[in-house]
Design a protein around this motif. Structure first.
Motif, PDB file in Angstrom:
ATOM      1  N   ILE A  21       0.827  -1.213   0.000  1.00 27.12           N
ATOM      2  CA  ILE A  21       0.000   0.000   0.000  1.00 27.12           C
ATOM      3  C   ILE A  21       0.858   1.258   0.000  1.00 27.12           C
ATOM      4  N   GLY A  22       1.828   1.336   0.871  1.00 25.67           N
ATOM      5  CA  GLY A  22       2.656   2.529   1.001  1.00 25.67           C
ATOM      6  C   GLY A  22       3.246   2.605   2.395  1.00 25.67           C
ATOM      7  N   THR A  23       4.114   3.568   2.610  1.00 26.50           N
ATOM      8  CA  THR A  23       4.757   3.743   3.920  1.00 26.50           C
ATOM      9  C   THR A  23       4.511   5.149   4.435  1.00 26.50           C
ATOM     10  N   GLY A  24       4.735   5.311   5.740  1.00 26.37           N
ATOM     11  CA  GLY A  24       4.512   6.605   6.391  1.00 26.37           C
ATOM     12  C   GLY A  24       3.916   6.401   7.771  1.00 26.37           C
ATOM     13  N   LYS A  25       2.973   7.251   8.134  1.00 33.40           N
ATOM     14  CA  LYS A  25       2.333   7.160   9.444  1.00 33.40           C
ATOM     15  C   LYS A  25       0.830   7.294   9.305  1.00 33.40           C
ATOM     16  N   THR A  52      -0.559   7.259  16.954  1.00 31.16           N
ATOM     17  CA  THR A  52       0.216   7.295  15.711  1.00 31.16           C
ATOM     18  C   THR A  52       0.836   5.922  15.477  1.00 31.16           C
ATOM     19  N   ILE A  53       0.662   5.406  14.252  1.00 30.66           N
ATOM     20  CA  ILE A  53       1.141   4.065  13.900  1.00 30.66           C
ATOM     21  C   ILE A  53       2.112   4.177  12.733  1.00 30.66           C
ATOM     22  N   ASN A  54       3.308   3.631  12.905  1.00 29.42           N
ATOM     23  CA  ASN A  54       4.323   3.669  11.855  1.00 29.42           C
ATOM     24  C   ASN A  54       4.111   2.512  10.879  1.00 29.42           C
ATOM     25  N   ILE A  55       4.105   2.848   9.603  1.00 25.79           N
ATOM     26  CA  ILE A  55       3.983   1.849   8.545  1.00 25.79           C
ATOM     27  C   ILE A  55       5.267   1.901   7.717  1.00 25.79           C
ATOM     28  N   THR A  56       5.985   0.776   7.718  1.00 29.79           N
ATOM     29  CA  THR A  56       7.259   0.704   7.003  1.00 29.79           C
ATOM     30  C   THR A  56       7.162  -0.355   5.904  1.00 29.79           C
ATOM     31  N   SER A  57       8.276  -0.590   5.253  1.00 28.38           N
ATOM     32  CA  SER A  57       8.305  -1.613   4.197  1.00 28.38           C
ATOM     33  C   SER A  57       8.116  -3.014   4.768  1.00 28.38           C
ATOM     34  N   GLN A  58       8.207  -3.143   6.109  1.00 28.72           N
ATOM     35  CA  GLN A  58       8.035  -4.437   6.744  1.00 28.72           C
ATOM     36  C   GLN A  58       6.569  -4.778   7.012  1.00 28.72           C
ATOM     37  N   ILE A  88      -9.181   9.075  10.476  1.00 28.99           N
ATOM     38  CA  ILE A  88      -7.893   8.506  10.080  1.00 28.99           C
ATOM     39  C   ILE A  88      -7.206   9.492   9.150  1.00 28.99           C
ATOM     40  N   LYS A  89      -6.013   9.895   9.508  1.00 28.61           N
ATOM     41  CA  LYS A  89      -5.240  10.851   8.718  1.00 28.61           C
ATOM     42  C   LYS A  89      -3.873  10.249   8.425  1.00 28.61           C
ATOM     43  N   ALA A  90      -3.520  10.163   7.139  1.00 26.82           N
ATOM     44  CA  ALA A  90      -2.239   9.586   6.733  1.00 26.82           C
ATOM     45  C   ALA A  90      -1.183  10.668   6.543  1.00 26.82           C
ATOM     46  N   GLN A  91       0.024  10.356   6.962  1.00 25.26           N
ATOM     47  CA  GLN A  91       1.204  11.167   6.627  1.00 25.26           C
ATOM     48  C   GLN A  91       2.036  10.292   5.685  1.00 25.26           C
ATOM     49  N   ASP A  92       1.814  10.513   4.377  1.00 29.12           N
ATOM     50  CA  ASP A  92       2.291   9.590   3.345  1.00 29.12           C
ATOM     51  C   ASP A  92       3.707   9.928   2.911  1.00 29.12           C
ATOM     52  N   ASN A  94       2.240  13.148  -0.872  1.00 28.83           N
ATOM     53  CA  ASN A  94       0.878  13.629  -1.069  1.00 28.83           C
ATOM     54  C   ASN A  94      -0.028  12.912  -0.079  1.00 28.83           C
ATOM     55  N   ASP A  95      -0.580  13.678   0.894  1.00 27.61           N
ATOM     56  CA  ASP A  95      -1.395  13.085   1.963  1.00 27.61           C
ATOM     57  C   ASP A  95      -2.885  13.079   1.668  1.00 27.61           C
ATOM     58  N   SER A  96      -3.275  13.552   0.495  1.00 27.58           N
ATOM     59  CA  SER A  96      -4.707  13.695   0.237  1.00 27.58           C
ATOM     60  C   SER A  96      -5.175  12.995  -1.036  1.00 27.58           C
ATOM     61  N   ASP A  97      -4.277  12.298  -1.757  1.00 27.71           N
ATOM     62  CA  ASP A  97      -4.723  11.593  -2.959  1.00 27.71           C
ATOM     63  C   ASP A  97      -5.245  10.208  -2.595  1.00 27.71           C
ATOM     64  N   ASP A  98      -5.496   9.397  -3.600  1.00 25.25           N
ATOM     65  CA  ASP A  98      -6.048   8.076  -3.367  1.00 25.25           C
ATOM     66  C   ASP A  98      -4.995   6.992  -3.548  1.00 25.25           C
ATOM     67  N   ALA A  99      -3.731   7.377  -3.461  1.00 23.39           N
ATOM     68  CA  ALA A  99      -2.639   6.418  -3.625  1.00 23.39           C
ATOM     69  C   ALA A  99      -1.834   6.351  -2.341  1.00 23.39           C
ATOM     70  N   GLY A 100      -1.123   5.240  -2.146  1.00 20.37           N
ATOM     71  CA  GLY A 100      -0.315   5.073  -0.950  1.00 20.37           C
ATOM     72  C   GLY A 100      -1.168   5.038   0.304  1.00 20.37           C
ATOM     73  N   LEU A 101      -0.571   5.423   1.437  1.00 20.39           N
ATOM     74  CA  LEU A 101      -1.295   5.405   2.715  1.00 20.39           C
ATOM     75  C   LEU A 101      -2.476   6.353   2.742  1.00 20.39           C
ATOM     76  N   SER A 102      -2.423   7.413   1.949  1.00 19.68           N
ATOM     77  CA  SER A 102      -3.527   8.377   1.957  1.00 19.68           C
ATOM     78  C   SER A 102      -4.823   7.764   1.437  1.00 19.68           C
ATOM     79  N   ALA A 103      -4.743   6.589   0.819  1.00 21.48           N
ATOM     80  CA  ALA A 103      -5.962   5.886   0.406  1.00 21.48           C
ATOM     81  C   ALA A 103      -6.747   5.396   1.615  1.00 21.48           C
ATOM     82  N   LEU A 104      -6.130   5.418   2.788  1.00 24.64           N
ATOM     83  CA  LEU A 104      -6.797   4.971   4.013  1.00 24.64           C
ATOM     84  C   LEU A 104      -7.425   6.118   4.794  1.00 24.64           C
ATOM     85  N   ASN A 105      -7.288   7.352   4.315  1.00 27.44           N
ATOM     86  CA  ASN A 105      -7.857   8.499   5.013  1.00 27.44           C
ATOM     87  C   ASN A 105      -9.367   8.346   5.183  1.00 27.44           C
TER      88      ASN A 105
END
Length: 460
Positions: free
Chosen positions: A152-156, A178-184, A230-234, A238-249
């Motif tokens: 999906i993507g990385t960030g917080k 706050t939850i860290n999302i990494t490549s793991q 739910i707010k993503a820090q991608d 880009n924290d507001s598009d529909d790609a990466g972690l921001s798709a979970l906003n």
């Protein structure tokens, strides 16, 4: 001198030495008052600081009897047994009081509303209830992800508690996670695992069907104020598009809609509006504990639980006989005899009501033998409970109240302290020539007798 006393394990030897020494006026000896203090401290030392500080609930007469050997110490042990028996009886009376006034509640629609009486509730007429909506938690589902979007993507991810309404959100300042999302852990399964392992009050799971895979997020708590954003820090910038972690906003202020909205239960109880964040709660006004199952109307009625009332009354008599028997065994303790007599007086000639509604203890089959032991005729008790349950319940409350008042008075801190002083004087073998309260808080000793009921109970 008192430092030496404090270090010594045998204060009696010091007292003997002091008696053979010249009086203070003629040399380095001790006065009669100081010798008396040493005698008193020796008595206390034999008991031990732990023994004095023990409460009646954690010290037994058997333990005291093994520890003590001479007659003065045995007297303290016997008195401690009296205190322990009374304290245990007081706890039993409190437990019975919690189970007093037992009621049964009947619902015309148990599939919609279940109820039971709050402990101590009063018998009342019918209660009408209309459930307009149940309390529920928030649920959010993300968009579907295709197999090519396995990572999906990385960030917080920032999860905040909020009270949500249509198109608006009142964010709570506390409880942000706050939850860290990494490549793991940047797959749907990894993100769900990270959320579930966090302090967020949200349960996450992956939902898979023919349309793809998506993340389902459900609040663990019900109620309008238990919604969440739910707010993503991608990391993709880009924290507001529909790609990466921001798709979970998720934020209803951005016209996003939850699959289930967090809300309070809303109902009316006898035309009184009531709200609750949970579906199982106590309503103090109606003295009912309600469990809401579905929306709709029901009528609740209460009646005396005659089975529980009969059982409670029989148990009260049994507990009384137990403490009376324990006190009767302490033949060497005058306080036990007095306490037994006072408890007996408390249950004599009990009655409730007046005139034709008068109910006396003999009506329910309550009697005593020549030795003072109480008996209850189960058949007569059951008959009276069925015929006039409210009067029998009132008689039970009266008996419990009188016994509780008498026990509390008998083991009051003031009465205990007076007995402590008498015990210490008796252990010394003579009346004091100085203030005993100074002995109890001697500045040269590492132990003391706190002036409270716990210390008193330990030596009584």
């Amino acid at each position: 001198m008192f430092d030496r006393i404090n270090r010594s394990s045998d204060l009696s030897s010091i007292a003997n030495y002091a008696r053979s020494s010249p009086a203070r006026g003629g040399g380095g000896g001790l006065s009669a008052a100081e010798i008396y203090k040493i005698n008193q401290l020796d008595s206390v030392r034999k008991i031990g600081a732990l023994g004095l500080a023990s409460s009646s609930s954690d010290i037994s007469a058997q333990t005291l009897a093994k520890r003590f050997s001479n007659s003065s110490e045995v007297k303290i042990s016997v008195a401690a047994r009296t205190q322990s028996s009374l304290a245990e009886f007081k706890t039993q009376l409190q437990d019975l009081n919690q189970r007093s006034n037992p009621l049964k509640v009947q619902s015309t629609q148990p599939e919609l509303i279940n109820a039971k009486s709050i402990q101590g509730g009063k018998l009342q007429s019918e209660v009408s209830i209309e459930v307009k909506q149940l309390a529920q938690s928030q649920q959010v589902q993300t968009r579907n992800f295709t197999p090519t979007e396995a990572e999906i993507g990385t960030g917080k991810l920032l999860i905040q508690r909020a009270s949500l309404t249509e198109g608006a959100a009142q964010v709570q300042n506390d409880g942000a996670v706050t939850i860290n999302i990494t490549s793991q852990n940047n797959t749907l399964a990894g993100i769900a695992q990270a959320i579930n392992a966090s302090d967020a009050t949200i349960r996450a799971e992956v939902v898979r069907d023919s349309a793809g895979s998506r993340l389902s997020l459900t609040g663990k708590l019900t109620g309008q104020e238990q919604g969440f954003l739910i707010k993503a820090q991608d990391d993709d910038g880009n924290d507001s598009d529909d790609a990466g972690l921001s798709a979970l906003n998720f934020d209803p202020r951005n016209k996003q809609v939850a699959s289930r909205v967090a809300q309070d239960a809303k109902l009316t109880i006898d035309a009184r509006d009531v709200t609750s964040a949970i579906n199982r709660f106590e309503d103090k006004t109606s003295n009912l504990q309600l469990e809401l199952v579905g929306a709709g109307s029901a009528t609740l009625s209460t009646e005396r639980d005659v089975g529980a009332l009969t059982k409670n009354f029989s148990e009260l008599v049994e507990r009384y006989n137990q403490v009376r028997g324990a006190l009767q065994q302490n033949v060497a303790d005058s306080a036990a005899s007095k306490a037994r007599s006072l408890l007996s007086d408390s249950v004599a000639n009990l009655s409730v009501g007046k005139g034709l509604s008068l109910l006396v203890s003999s009506d329910i089959g309550l009697s005593r033998d020549s030795a003072g032991k109480l008996y209850v005729n189960e058949a007569r008790l059951s008959q009276q409970v069925l015929a006039q349950p409210e009067s029998v319940n009132e008689l039970f409350n009266l008996m419990n109240e009188k016994l509780s008042t008498q026990v509390s008075s008998t083991i009051s801190p003031q009465a205990n302290f007076a007995n402590v002083l008498r015990s210490l004087r008796g252990a010394a073998g003579s009346e004091p020539n100085s203030n005993v309260s100074s002995l109890l808080q001697s500045p040269g000793a590492k132990f003391s007798l706190p002036l409270n009921s716990r210390a008193a109970a330990g030596v009584l």
